[in-house]
Design an enzyme around this catalytic site. Sequence first.
Site, PDB file in Angstrom:
ATOM      1  N   LYS A  79       0.847  -1.196   0.000  1.00 31.00           N
ATOM      2  CA  LYS A  79       0.000   0.000   0.000  1.00 31.00           C
ATOM      3  C   LYS A  79       0.885   1.251   0.000  1.00 31.00           C
ATOM      4  O   LYS A  79       1.898   1.285   0.704  1.00 31.00           O
ATOM      5  CB  LYS A  79      -0.888  -0.041   1.253  1.00 31.00           C
ATOM      6  N   SER A 154      -9.588   1.424   3.324  1.00 30.49           N
ATOM      7  CA  SER A 154      -8.814   2.209   2.389  1.00 30.49           C
ATOM      8  C   SER A 154      -7.733   1.431   1.629  1.00 30.49           C
ATOM      9  O   SER A 154      -7.178   1.959   0.676  1.00 30.49           O
ATOM     10  CB  SER A 154      -8.140   3.354   3.142  1.00 30.49           C
ATOM     11  N   SER A 178      -9.408  -0.939   7.498  1.00 27.51           N
ATOM     12  CA  SER A 178      -8.912  -0.807   6.118  1.00 27.51           C
ATOM     13  C   SER A 178      -8.175  -1.999   5.537  1.00 27.51           C
ATOM     14  O   SER A 178      -7.887  -2.001   4.343  1.00 27.51           O
ATOM     15  CB  SER A 178      -8.020   0.419   6.005  1.00 27.51           C
TER      16      SER A 178
HETATM   17  N1  GLN Z   1     -13.055   3.692   7.040  1.00 26.98           N
HETATM   18  C1  GLN Z   1     -12.341   4.121   8.190  1.00 26.98           C
HETATM   19  C2  GLN Z   1     -11.986   5.582   8.069  1.00 26.98           C
HETATM   20  O1  GLN Z   1     -12.300   6.131   7.078  1.00 26.98           O
HETATM   21  C3  GLN Z   1     -11.109   3.287   8.396  1.00 26.98           C
HETATM   22  C4  GLN Z   1     -10.005   3.617   7.486  1.00 26.98           C
HETATM   23  C5  GLN Z   1      -8.743   2.871   7.794  1.00 26.98           C
HETATM   24  O2  GLN Z   1      -8.765   1.846   8.462  1.00 26.98           O
HETATM   25  N2  GLN Z   1      -7.640   3.439   7.359  1.00 26.98           N
HETATM   26  O3  GLN Z   1     -11.397   6.165   8.917  1.00 26.98           O
END
Ligand code: GLN
Length: 491
Positions: A79, A154, A178
């Site tokens: 990532k 994400s 994420s």
């Molecule tokens: N969807 C969650 C957020 O927007 C988690 C994102 C993540 O784990 N980076 O914060």
Amino acid sequence: MSAGKQTAIELRDQIGAGRASSLDATKAVFECIDRLEPTVGAYISLFRDEALARAEDVDRRIAAGEPVGALAGLPVAVKDVLCTRSGATTCGSRLLEHFHAPYDATVIRKLHDADAVIVGKTNMDEFAMGSSTENSGLKQTVNPWDPQRVPGGSSGGSAAAVAARLCSVAIGSDTGGSVRQPASFCGVVGLKPTYGRVSRYGLVAYGSTLDQVGPLGRTVSDVALMLNVIAGHDPADSTSIDETVAPVEDYLTQVNEPVEGLKIGVVPAFNAGAEAPIQSAVAAALDVYRSAGAEIVEIEMPHLDYAIAAYYVIATAEASSNLARYDGVHYGHRTENPADYVEVYSKSREEAFGKEVKRRIMLGTYALSSGYYDAYYLKALKVRNLIRGDFTQAFEKCDAIAMPVAPTTAFKIGEKMDDPLKMYLSDIYTISANLAGLPGISVPCGQDGNGLPIGLQILTPAFTEGKLLRIGRMFEGATEWHTKKPAMVES
Ligand code: GLN
């Protein structure tokens, strides 16, 4: 030879035994990328020449009988939230589009030391803020199972890359789901380790008390292999755990051992918030565990309903502080021809941050501002403690907790973009593990009426990844869901 046909472990073993070559496997991955990446859009950058050279070097060393690392020759995707000396580290943001980190994150160094072949860096929601990868400032990634739909987020690029066989295994990061949620949307396995299990050094910070790096793969064993490599204390990350307190286990060797006398806890009313096909798939998964001798017990976790509210105060508060470093001065985008120094800050940030990132900086700054700090931030911290307490009590009655990963399967691109609250609410099942710092895994456990993958989430106490992976593997070993693949992948 293709990385598409074998799991990472199978491929690694064949490469190690000289029965397959890393160069062929890496070339095969790039052939898949050439064919599918224009549709999938999983990668922000590719390291074709570097990867092929590294693969050739691994093959040469194996042929010469030299020792090689645990991931020798495996094509791995990372990532774009992890700093790499090579290429840009964008974090899915236009602000960091041309940022070249001067150092490798500890996880990257460990991958290199294990002789992995890093093929490229994957797309993500900007600064990891989002649940669909639609917040990327750089490109769109689609779900390989249905290109009309999101891959989750994400770490959507990493999950889509694993599902479409554009790599063998991948690395993501999980602040509120994420790794687990995109794994579930794309029909692959995703693990969020305990906070402190994997070094965050060189992981671009979003919510520093929540962030954790985790692997995605096609099987539980592939993920265990990756954890073996990336886990461990790091003097460069003071929040990584001392291994005399919580030793790193050999996750892979023990992964096939079933857990005897397993007790799995469920919160029926909480799980009932998911769509019907997801509830049925989770219920069927529990039956699989019952058949394997596990006992399913009902538990109470009264504060889970407040997790979203607490998370979106804490995560945004931490983000507002972490993202203050992007000032147009030190690094990242800088506005041209500012009228004065204040405009260097304001215009640089205004021009390069996306809408969601700005929204969160404002929410977080508000929650931390004097007069509101007690009412929002402090209160959220108290709720966080209550949620931690719920888990501590629950684990007195069971070894693990099972629940859905997400209330829906992959939704349509654009469906939730105009309604941030709807998007936030879709994180209901994943964020508690981050608030409590616990490990969690998503394992494929079914499909809905549209043939879209469903994930089963299992959570266990802190630093029990060994047991968690064994529990995940028990299910995987008794079912076929992990063998299903998107139609775009050639059989
Ligand atoms: N969807 C969650 C957020 O927007 C988690 C994102 C993540 O784990 N980076 O914060």
